[in-house]
Design a protein around this motif. Structure first.
Motif, PDB file in Angstrom:
ATOM      1  N   ARG A  12      -3.290  -7.471   7.089  1.00 28.90           N
ATOM      2  CA  ARG A  12      -2.042  -6.907   6.566  1.00 28.90           C
ATOM      3  C   ARG A  12      -1.421  -6.032   7.656  1.00 28.90           C
ATOM      4  O   ARG A  12      -1.630  -4.821   7.690  1.00 28.90           O
ATOM      5  N   ASP A  20       5.276  -5.373   7.831  1.00 30.65           N
ATOM      6  CA  ASP A  20       5.894  -4.376   6.967  1.00 30.65           C
ATOM      7  C   ASP A  20       6.290  -4.952   5.615  1.00 30.65           C
ATOM      8  O   ASP A  20       6.847  -6.057   5.532  1.00 30.65           O
ATOM      9  N   ASP A  21       6.036  -4.147   4.562  1.00 27.91           N
ATOM     10  CA  ASP A  21       6.558  -4.472   3.243  1.00 27.91           C
ATOM     11  C   ASP A  21       7.938  -3.827   3.104  1.00 27.91           C
ATOM     12  O   ASP A  21       8.482  -3.297   4.079  1.00 27.91           O
ATOM     13  N   LYS A  76       5.598  -0.174   5.097  1.00 29.58           N
ATOM     14  CA  LYS A  76       4.147  -0.006   5.276  1.00 29.58           C
ATOM     15  C   LYS A  76       3.524  -1.342   5.661  1.00 29.58           C
ATOM     16  O   LYS A  76       3.971  -2.396   5.225  1.00 29.58           O
ATOM     17  N   ASN A 113       1.542  -3.813   4.875  1.00 29.95           N
ATOM     18  CA  ASN A 113       0.879  -4.304   3.674  1.00 29.95           C
ATOM     19  C   ASN A 113       0.919  -5.813   3.526  1.00 29.95           C
ATOM     20  O   ASN A 113       0.366  -6.344   2.568  1.00 29.95           O
TER      21      ASN A 113
END
Length: 149
Positions: A53, A56-57, A61, A63
């Protein structure tokens, strides 16, 4: 087995002035195969990289995985990841797997990426390659299958 994983905006590899592999958004993976590595090492690293992961979300972040963002992977064999520079000024590559074994495990690694549903480009094993990497972040990680078990 060792890997340098770089999140990229794009990457390409050229052999003899011909682009043989290129990707857009995704990961460039430089892969070194060591003495004693097995298909388990190749599968472990491929699965790990697919699920890292490091994208970026919506909140910025880290994720999301390369699978989550629909990215691609450019996988390049690089025996110099096993260069030992502790003695003298010339690296020793005695910990690198012999070419025949390394080629086989590199192919297992690439096939596992494909089996995980990722668009995967490659370099040409045992050829002089020019690699262009436009690192994004920058995000660069070092993975070693022997430190995982």
């Amino acid at each position: 087995m060792r890997a340098v994983v770089q999140r990229v905006q794009r990457g390409s590899v050229t052999v003899n002035n011909e682009v043989v592999g290129k990707i857009g958004h995704g990961l460039v993976v430089l892969l070194g195969v060591g003495q004693g590595d097995t298909t388990d090492d190749a599968r472990y690293l491929a699965d790990k990289i697919c699920q890292l992961r490091i994208f970026d979300d919506q909140q910025g972040k880290l994720n999301l995985s390369v699978q989550d963002v629909g990215g691609s992977i450019l996988a390049i064999s690089q025996f110099t990841l096993y260069g030992d520079c502790r003695k003298g000024r010339r690296p020793s590559y005695s910990d690198a797997a012999p070419p025949e074994a390394a080629r086989e495990l590199y192919q297992v690694f690439v096939q596992r990426l494909v089996c995980n549903g990722l668009t995967t480009a490659t370099g040409v094993f045992q050829e002089h390659m020019v690699v262009e990497i436009i690192n994004d972040g920058p995000v660069t990680l070092l993975l070693d299958s022997r430190k995982a078990f």
